[in-house]
Design a protein around this motif. Structure first.
Motif, PDB file in Angstrom:
ATOM      1  N   PHE A 133     -19.587   3.070   5.830  1.00 50.65           N
ATOM      2  CA  PHE A 133     -19.849   3.176   7.267  1.00 50.65           C
ATOM      3  C   PHE A 133     -21.345   3.097   7.569  1.00 50.65           C
ATOM      4  CE2 PHE A 133     -15.714   5.602   7.183  1.00 50.65           C
ATOM      5  CZ  PHE A 133     -15.005   4.664   7.899  1.00 50.65           C
ATOM      6  N   MET A 134     -22.155   3.808   6.740  1.00 50.35           N
ATOM      7  CA  MET A 134     -23.599   3.823   6.984  1.00 50.35           C
ATOM      8  C   MET A 134     -24.190   2.415   6.878  1.00 50.35           C
ATOM      9  SD  MET A 134     -24.369   6.886   7.674  1.00 50.35           S
ATOM     10  CE  MET A 134     -22.732   7.257   8.265  1.00 50.35           C
ATOM     11  N   LEU A 135     -23.562   1.580   6.062  1.00 58.03           N
ATOM     12  CA  LEU A 135     -24.117   0.259   5.825  1.00 58.03           C
ATOM     13  C   LEU A 135     -23.510  -0.809   6.726  1.00 58.03           C
ATOM     14  CD1 LEU A 135     -24.210   0.407   1.922  1.00 58.03           C
ATOM     15  CD2 LEU A 135     -26.093   0.741   3.509  1.00 58.03           C
ATOM     16  N   ASP A 136     -22.564  -0.389   7.571  1.00 59.89           N
ATOM     17  CA  ASP A 136     -21.961  -1.339   8.495  1.00 59.89           C
ATOM     18  C   ASP A 136     -22.703  -1.257   9.830  1.00 59.89           C
ATOM     19  OD1 ASP A 136     -20.481  -2.773  10.262  1.00 59.89           O
ATOM     20  OD2 ASP A 136     -18.541  -2.022   9.568  1.00 59.89           O
ATOM     21  N   PRO A 137     -23.493  -2.272  10.169  1.00 64.52           N
ATOM     22  CA  PRO A 137     -24.347  -2.167  11.369  1.00 64.52           C
ATOM     23  C   PRO A 137     -23.570  -1.871  12.644  1.00 64.52           C
ATOM     24  CG  PRO A 137     -24.914  -4.106  10.086  1.00 64.52           C
ATOM     25  CD  PRO A 137     -23.655  -3.555   9.497  1.00 64.52           C
ATOM     26  N   THR A 138     -22.283  -2.216  12.697  1.00 61.91           N
ATOM     27  CA  THR A 138     -21.557  -1.998  13.952  1.00 61.91           C
ATOM     28  C   THR A 138     -21.290  -0.523  14.215  1.00 61.91           C
ATOM     29  OG1 THR A 138     -19.459  -2.310  12.829  1.00 61.91           O
ATOM     30  CG2 THR A 138     -20.399  -4.239  13.931  1.00 61.91           C
ATOM     31  N   VAL A 139     -21.192   0.302  13.192  1.00 70.84           N
ATOM     32  CA  VAL A 139     -20.884   1.713  13.425  1.00 70.84           C
ATOM     33  C   VAL A 139     -21.969   2.651  12.907  1.00 70.84           C
ATOM     34  CG1 VAL A 139     -18.400   1.327  13.381  1.00 70.84           C
ATOM     35  CG2 VAL A 139     -19.564   1.962  11.279  1.00 70.84           C
ATOM     36  N   SER A 140     -22.921   2.168  12.148  1.00 73.22           N
ATOM     37  CA  SER A 140     -23.887   3.043  11.491  1.00 73.22           C
ATOM     38  C   SER A 140     -24.830   3.720  12.486  1.00 73.22           C
ATOM     39  CB  SER A 140     -24.718   2.231  10.507  1.00 73.22           C
ATOM     40  OG  SER A 140     -25.805   2.990  10.054  1.00 73.22           O
ATOM     41  N   PRO A 141     -25.169   5.008  12.233  1.00 74.36           N
ATOM     42  CA  PRO A 141     -26.171   5.670  13.073  1.00 74.36           C
ATOM     43  C   PRO A 141     -27.562   5.034  12.930  1.00 74.36           C
ATOM     44  CG  PRO A 141     -25.505   7.085  11.253  1.00 74.36           C
ATOM     45  CD  PRO A 141     -24.583   5.913  11.249  1.00 74.36           C
ATOM     46  N   VAL A 142     -27.787   4.312  11.854  1.00 71.97           N
ATOM     47  CA  VAL A 142     -29.069   3.624  11.722  1.00 71.97           C
ATOM     48  C   VAL A 142     -28.866   2.119  11.903  1.00 71.97           C
ATOM     49  CG1 VAL A 142     -30.227   5.362  10.334  1.00 71.97           C
ATOM     50  CG2 VAL A 142     -28.843   3.619   9.212  1.00 71.97           C
ATOM     51  N   PHE A 154     -22.124  -6.401   8.114  1.00 73.23           N
ATOM     52  CA  PHE A 154     -21.871  -5.651   6.890  1.00 73.23           C
ATOM     53  C   PHE A 154     -22.122  -6.542   5.663  1.00 73.23           C
ATOM     54  CE2 PHE A 154     -18.608  -3.872   3.854  1.00 73.23           C
ATOM     55  CZ  PHE A 154     -19.335  -2.716   3.582  1.00 73.23           C
ATOM     56  N   GLY A 155     -21.651  -7.782   5.754  1.00 74.71           N
ATOM     57  CA  GLY A 155     -21.816  -8.711   4.646  1.00 74.71           C
ATOM     58  C   GLY A 155     -23.284  -8.952   4.306  1.00 74.71           C
ATOM     59  N   GLN A 156     -24.116  -9.050   5.341  1.00 72.88           N
ATOM     60  CA  GLN A 156     -25.547  -9.255   5.076  1.00 72.88           C
ATOM     61  C   GLN A 156     -26.179  -8.028   4.436  1.00 72.88           C
ATOM     62  OE1 GLN A 156     -26.709 -10.325   9.045  1.00 72.88           O
ATOM     63  NE2 GLN A 156     -26.864 -12.492   8.551  1.00 72.88           N
ATOM     64  N   ALA A 245     -13.971  -3.372  -0.052  1.00 70.71           N
ATOM     65  CA  ALA A 245     -14.225  -3.349   1.378  1.00 70.71           C
ATOM     66  C   ALA A 245     -14.878  -4.628   1.873  1.00 70.71           C
ATOM     67  CB  ALA A 245     -15.113  -2.157   1.734  1.00 70.71           C
ATOM     68  N   SER A 246     -15.333  -5.483   0.957  1.00 71.64           N
ATOM     69  CA  SER A 246     -16.081  -6.654   1.405  1.00 71.64           C
ATOM     70  C   SER A 246     -15.408  -7.948   0.968  1.00 71.64           C
ATOM     71  CB  SER A 246     -17.496  -6.600   0.840  1.00 71.64           C
ATOM     72  OG  SER A 246     -17.451  -6.709  -0.571  1.00 71.64           O
ATOM     73  N   ASN A 247     -14.177  -7.840   0.532  1.00 66.90           N
ATOM     74  CA  ASN A 247     -13.471  -9.021   0.059  1.00 66.90           C
ATOM     75  C   ASN A 247     -14.255  -9.780  -1.001  1.00 66.90           C
ATOM     76  OD1 ASN A 247     -10.942  -9.207   1.360  1.00 66.90           O
ATOM     77  ND2 ASN A 247     -12.098  -9.346   3.277  1.00 66.90           N
ATOM     78  N   GLY A 248     -14.857  -9.019  -1.903  1.00 67.02           N
ATOM     79  CA  GLY A 248     -15.490  -9.657  -3.032  1.00 67.02           C
ATOM     80  C   GLY A 248     -16.902 -10.131  -2.808  1.00 67.02           C
ATOM     81  N   VAL A 249     -17.494  -9.862  -1.621  1.00 64.62           N
ATOM     82  CA  VAL A 249     -18.906 -10.207  -1.444  1.00 64.62           C
ATOM     83  C   VAL A 249     -19.731  -9.462  -2.478  1.00 64.62           C
ATOM     84  CG1 VAL A 249     -20.905 -10.060   0.079  1.00 64.62           C
ATOM     85  CG2 VAL A 249     -18.689 -10.732   0.993  1.00 64.62           C
ATOM     86  N   ALA A 250     -19.505  -8.141  -2.560  1.00 65.19           N
ATOM     87  CA  ALA A 250     -20.057  -7.385  -3.672  1.00 65.19           C
ATOM     88  C   ALA A 250     -19.059  -7.540  -4.800  1.00 65.19           C
ATOM     89  CB  ALA A 250     -20.213  -5.920  -3.288  1.00 65.19           C
TER      90      ALA A 250
ATOM     91  N   ASN B 267      -6.212  -0.452   3.482  1.00 66.37           N
ATOM     92  CA  ASN B 267      -5.409  -0.710   4.673  1.00 66.37           C
ATOM     93  C   ASN B 267      -6.196  -0.638   5.969  1.00 66.37           C
ATOM     94  OD1 ASN B 267      -2.800  -1.118   3.428  1.00 66.37           O
ATOM     95  ND2 ASN B 267      -2.962   1.015   2.810  1.00 66.37           N
ATOM     96  N   VAL B 268      -7.532  -0.625   5.847  1.00 66.67           N
ATOM     97  CA  VAL B 268      -8.364  -0.659   7.049  1.00 66.67           C
ATOM     98  C   VAL B 268      -8.660  -2.118   7.387  1.00 66.67           C
ATOM     99  CG1 VAL B 268     -10.602  -0.040   8.029  1.00 66.67           C
ATOM    100  CG2 VAL B 268      -9.405   1.575   6.556  1.00 66.67           C
ATOM    101  N   PRO B 269      -8.188  -2.589   8.550  1.00 66.06           N
ATOM    102  CA  PRO B 269      -8.312  -4.020   8.845  1.00 66.06           C
ATOM    103  C   PRO B 269      -9.758  -4.517   8.881  1.00 66.06           C
ATOM    104  CG  PRO B 269      -7.490  -2.795  10.746  1.00 66.06           C
ATOM    105  CD  PRO B 269      -7.465  -1.865   9.596  1.00 66.06           C
ATOM    106  N   GLN B 270     -10.722  -3.649   9.318  1.00 65.56           N
ATOM    107  CA  GLN B 270     -12.109  -4.117   9.393  1.00 65.56           C
ATOM    108  C   GLN B 270     -12.693  -4.398   8.008  1.00 65.56           C
ATOM    109  OE1 GLN B 270     -10.989  -1.629  11.193  1.00 65.56           O
ATOM    110  NE2 GLN B 270     -11.420  -2.184  13.327  1.00 65.56           N
ATOM    111  N   PHE B 271     -12.162  -3.733   6.995  1.00 63.44           N
ATOM    112  CA  PHE B 271     -12.671  -3.950   5.651  1.00 63.44           C
ATOM    113  C   PHE B 271     -11.788  -4.900   4.858  1.00 63.44           C
ATOM    114  CE2 PHE B 271     -14.606   0.366   6.344  1.00 63.44           C
ATOM    115  CZ  PHE B 271     -15.904  -0.095   6.407  1.00 63.44           C
ATOM    116  N   ASN B 272     -10.566  -5.041   5.281  1.00 62.16           N
ATOM    117  CA  ASN B 272      -9.636  -5.890   4.554  1.00 62.16           C
ATOM    118  C   ASN B 272      -8.735  -6.614   5.554  1.00 62.16           C
ATOM    119  OD1 ASN B 272      -7.867  -7.101   2.855  1.00 62.16           O
ATOM    120  ND2 ASN B 272      -6.883  -5.204   2.158  1.00 62.16           N
TER     121      ASN B 272
END
Lengths: 301, 318
Positions: A133-142, A154-156, A245-250, B267-272
């Motif tokens: 969450f912290m690293l996802d710019p759409t929801v992160s407090p930073v 998030f991917g970037q 969480a990143s579909n294999g980006v990491a 099962n979280v759509p935003q991550f998967n």
């Protein structure tokens, strides 16, 4: 090891206490040590040097693992991650423990130690969740900071080049508080008279830290580095969940343990999985041996 | 990225002005405890306070929001109680109570292993520090070596071993390996060899106390801090372990909550994006994470005073 669990020999020992009591105290521990320390190690070595039909295979499992296209990158990832993590851990944990220990307000000092420690409760999968969450710019407090540095998605943020630093931050966030508590405890153990004498002799906080506190902390710093190194080489859950969480980006084979796991459970190649285990084991032992030899780690003995 | 917040913040104020004030302040007030607060120190401590606490705070608040509020609202704002209740209902209805089952599994594994660990570890550490027996030195070195061995490297061989003795899929396949805790033995060893005066034990021995009697009547009562310390570290290690149960317990009904979190994440759509019908929203995942960490937090609150008073209690020796 088996010698220690066998009775006898007690009468040879001096004084009125026979060695038998000592053996009694350690016997259950020795059983567990053999079952879950020694036997799996032997298993790992055995599988590393045999092929699927249980014949001696020389170094072929090691060769298969080492020439795998995923192997060298994984070594590099783990090494870079360890470097960043261990340096920041030593500098910041010792620094923060000294700062906290010198704090005038006892209540603030206690509260801060507790608050620094809280992320320790999130070790493992939970810390990976929080940092997703912290690293996802759409929801992160930073998020504003992430976007300001040109990382809009998030991917970037979790681009492969960033991962060693990100994983080090996650590990530091979870683990540092516990080590601060340990270092603080060790600092508490330094006699107040010694510190007072140094102060009367005109030593400032910096000199006290450098000439009294740091030398007395050395054993614990070494201890922290060895254990953190060992923990760092077994990096698994954080990159695993990041890749989920990143579909294999990491990448899913980012660390050596992930690679070992995939060898065993995806590629059906237990030998190469064990070969990686043995290699990690040897690296850990060499580094530990160096530290033990150079730090007089068994001073207390 | 959070490094970007704290490092420059700390460095920017480490200028010469702040430094000299600090030095002057330090020289003026000689008794250390009465020194006026050093601004640099306060700043560094505050920066790290934010780094350590803000993510936890965010997690607490996230559980009260809807996914939409998570994205568009202020990140550190409170959602609503009804939002929390809604997330709770959605989470607990996931696969019918799966989250409670996972929490129960975690508790069973961790506490059983903790009990075994304490019974095994404390006497062993004591014997290594305070008694002489043949093989003592070997055992000490072996303990250090195994302690330093990354235990995750043994997960795959451990799986093969457990499989060979037909324990695979049983809860003992994780509890027994958890119970083997050389770190605890080493902590106990360090504690007794630094904090326990050998003369005390020698005196008891002269008074005719048996070796077990010395352990039970003298060493054990003095060992409360290290028991708390070992128990605490062991519990946290067991509760937060992911890799071992991930490999050894294939059945979702047996997952500890850590592995369960991974399932939820899938099962979280935003991550998967390929998730099927069992959608889990991000606030629900945040709530599940909170539930997963609560026991460890509680244990920490409970043993904190031991931690502070107990770590290397040699300081209290007069």
């Amino acid at each position: 090891m088996s010698a220690s669990s066998s009775a006898g020999g007690g009468r040879v020992r001096r004084l009125s206490w026979p060695g038998r009591a000592g053996h009694g105290f350690v016997a259950p521990y020795v059983v567990l040590l053999i079952a879950f320390g020694l036997v799996p190690t032997i298993y790992a070595i055995y599988f590393a040097f045999t092929d699927a039909s249980e014949r001696f295979a020389g170094l072929s499992n090691f060769a298969t693992a080492a020439t795998d296209f995923r192997f060298l990158p994984a070594v590099g990832h783990v090494a870079l991650y360890l470097l960043i993590w261990l340096v920041s851990l030593v500098v910041l944990v010792v620094g923060l423990a000294l700062l906290l220990h010198g704090l005038a307000a006892r209540a603030a000092d206690r509260a801060l130690r507790f608050l620094y420690y809280i992320p320790g409760a999130l070790a493992g999968a939970a810390s990976a969740m929080v940092w997703l969450f912290m690293l996802d710019p759409t929801v992160s407090p930073v998020g504003f900071l992430l976007r300001a540095s040109g990382l809009g998605t998030f991917g970037q943020v979790i681009a492969p080049g960033h991962l060693p630093i990100l994983l080090a931050v996650i590990a530091f966030w979870t683990g540092a508080g516990g080590w601060i508590v340990v270092m603080y405890g060790a600092l508490n153990n330094i006699s107040a008279d010694v510190l007072e004498a140094a102060r009367i002799d005109g030593a400032g906080p910096w000199q006290i830290a450098r000439h009294i506190q740091l030398p007395l902390l050395r054993k614990w710093i070494v201890y922290m580095v060895i254990l953190s190194f060992a923990a760092g080489t077994q990096l698994f859950v954080e990159p695993q969940l990041l890749s989920q969480a990143s579909n294999g980006v990491a990448g899913r084979d980012y660390s050596l343990n992930q690679l070992s796991y995939d060898f065993a459970f995806q590629n059906d190649n237990v030998g190469s999985a064990a070969a990686i285990s043995v290699e990690l084991l040897v690296v850990g032992l060499v580094v530990a041996g160096l530290f033990v030899a150079r730090s007089g780690f068994f001073d207390a003995d | 990225m959070p490094t970007d917040i704290r490092r420059p913040a700390a460095a920017a104020h480490a200028g010469p002005a702040a430094g000299s004030t600090a030095r002057r302040a330090g020289r003026a007030g000689r008794p250390a405890r009465r020194r006026p607060p050093n601004p640099l120190r306060a700043l560094a401590l505050t920066a790290f306070l934010l780094f350590f606490v803000v993510p936890v705070l965010w997690l607490l608040l996230a559980a009260t929001k809807t996914d939409d509020q998570l994205v568009h609202g202020d990140p550190l704002s409170f959602g609503s109680w009804s939002g929390l209740r809604h997330n709770w209902q959605a989470l607990t209805s996931y696969q019918g109570d799966a989250i409670f089952l996972w929490l129960r599994n975690s508790a069973v594994y961790s506490f059983l292993a903790l009990a075994i660990t304490l019974c095994v570890t404390i006497p062993a550490g004591y014997a290594l520090a305070m008694t002489e027996f043949r093989g003592r030195r070997t055992l000490l070195v072996a303990t250090l070596v195994v302690m330093l061995m990354p235990n995750a490297t043994l997960v795959v061989p451990l799986f093969l071993e457990i499989n060979a003795v037909h324990l695979a899929g049983s809860m003992w396949s994780v509890i027994l390996p958890y119970s083997f805790y050389p770190f605890g033995v080493y902590l106990t060893y360090i504690y007794f060899s630094t904090a326990m005066p050998k003369e005390l034990l020698a005196a008891a021995k002269l008074d005719g106390c048996s070796e077990f009697g010395v352990f039970r009547r003298i060493a054990l009562p003095l060992a409360t801090p290290v028991v708390a310390l070992v128990g605490f570290f062991s519990f946290v290690a067991n509760w937060t372990n992911y890799f071992l149960p991930y490999v050894l317990l294939p059945d979702s009904d047996q997952f500890p909550v850590q592995v369960g979190l991974g399932t939820l994440l899938n099962n979280v759509p935003q991550f998967n994006p390929t998730v099927g019908s069992l959608e889990v929203q991000r606030p629900e995942l945040a709530l599940a994470t909170l539930l997963a960490i609560t026991p460890v937090l509680v244990v920490f609150l409970f043993s904190q005073r031991f931690l502070v008073a107990g770590m290397l209690a040699g300081a209290t020796k007069d």
